[in-house]
Motif scaffolding. Structure first.
Motif, PDB file in Angstrom:
ATOM      1  N   SER A  17       0.831  -1.203   0.000  1.00  0.00           N
ATOM      2  CA  SER A  17       0.000   0.000   0.000  1.00  0.00           C
ATOM      3  C   SER A  17       0.863   1.251   0.000  1.00  0.00           C
ATOM      4  O   SER A  17       1.990   1.238   0.508  1.00  0.00           O
ATOM      5  N   ARG A  67      -9.682  -1.069  -4.882  1.00  0.00           N
ATOM      6  CA  ARG A  67      -8.312  -1.053  -4.337  1.00  0.00           C
ATOM      7  C   ARG A  67      -7.865   0.349  -3.937  1.00  0.00           C
ATOM      8  O   ARG A  67      -7.111   0.507  -2.981  1.00  0.00           O
ATOM      9  N   ASN A  84      -4.216   0.473  -2.200  1.00  0.00           N
ATOM     10  CA  ASN A  84      -4.006  -0.817  -1.561  1.00  0.00           C
ATOM     11  C   ASN A  84      -3.918  -1.918  -2.614  1.00  0.00           C
ATOM     12  O   ASN A  84      -4.307  -1.725  -3.762  1.00  0.00           O
ATOM     13  N   SER A  85      -3.422  -3.063  -2.199  1.00  0.00           N
ATOM     14  CA  SER A  85      -3.303  -4.223  -3.097  1.00  0.00           C
ATOM     15  C   SER A  85      -2.658  -3.829  -4.419  1.00  0.00           C
ATOM     16  O   SER A  85      -3.160  -4.155  -5.506  1.00  0.00           O
TER      17      SER A  85
END
Length: 122
Positions: A17, A67, A84-85
């Motif tokens: 992240s 995400r 994120n991800s």
């Protein structure tokens, strides 16, 4: 003088992240739509996410839905992009942009930050 100053970015492993920040000065942030865009060499800049001046409307590119999260703190003149991800294909130079028009990616935005590199690699 309207100015957008970006921070955040860097190198992160896939699945990790990052949070990008865009601090505005020289104008009243709550009258502007703010967007995040990214560009990779050889390709046009593409819209990633945008948020309306009030924060009531947000838009995401299909590739980042679920995400990435865009948010804004008008009192502190800052817009964020929480990523994120992260995937390798998220690599690029990310730019924040500001415009008085609606939250959309089809037009040329008027004001830009300096850009920040995001590299997703193991």
């Amino acid at each position: 003088q309207l100015q957008l100053v970006q921070s955040g970015g860097g190198l992160v492993a896939p699945g990790g992240s990052l949070r990008l920040s865009c601090v505005a000065s020289g104008f009243t942030l709550d009258t502007y739509t703010i967007g995040w865009f990214r560009q990779v060499p050889g390709k046009e800049r593409e819209g990633v996410s945008c948020i309306s001046s009030s924060g009531s409307t947000t838009k995401y590119a299909d590739s980042v839905k679920g995400r990435f999260t865009i948010s804004r703190d008008n009192a502190n003149m800052t817009v964020y992009l929480q990523m994120n991800s992260l995937k390798r294909e998220d690599t690029g130079v990310y730019y924040c942009g500001a415009d008085v028009r609606l939250c959309a990616f089809w037009y040329q935005w008027n004001f830009w930050g300096q850009g920040t590199q995001v590299t997703v690699s193991s």
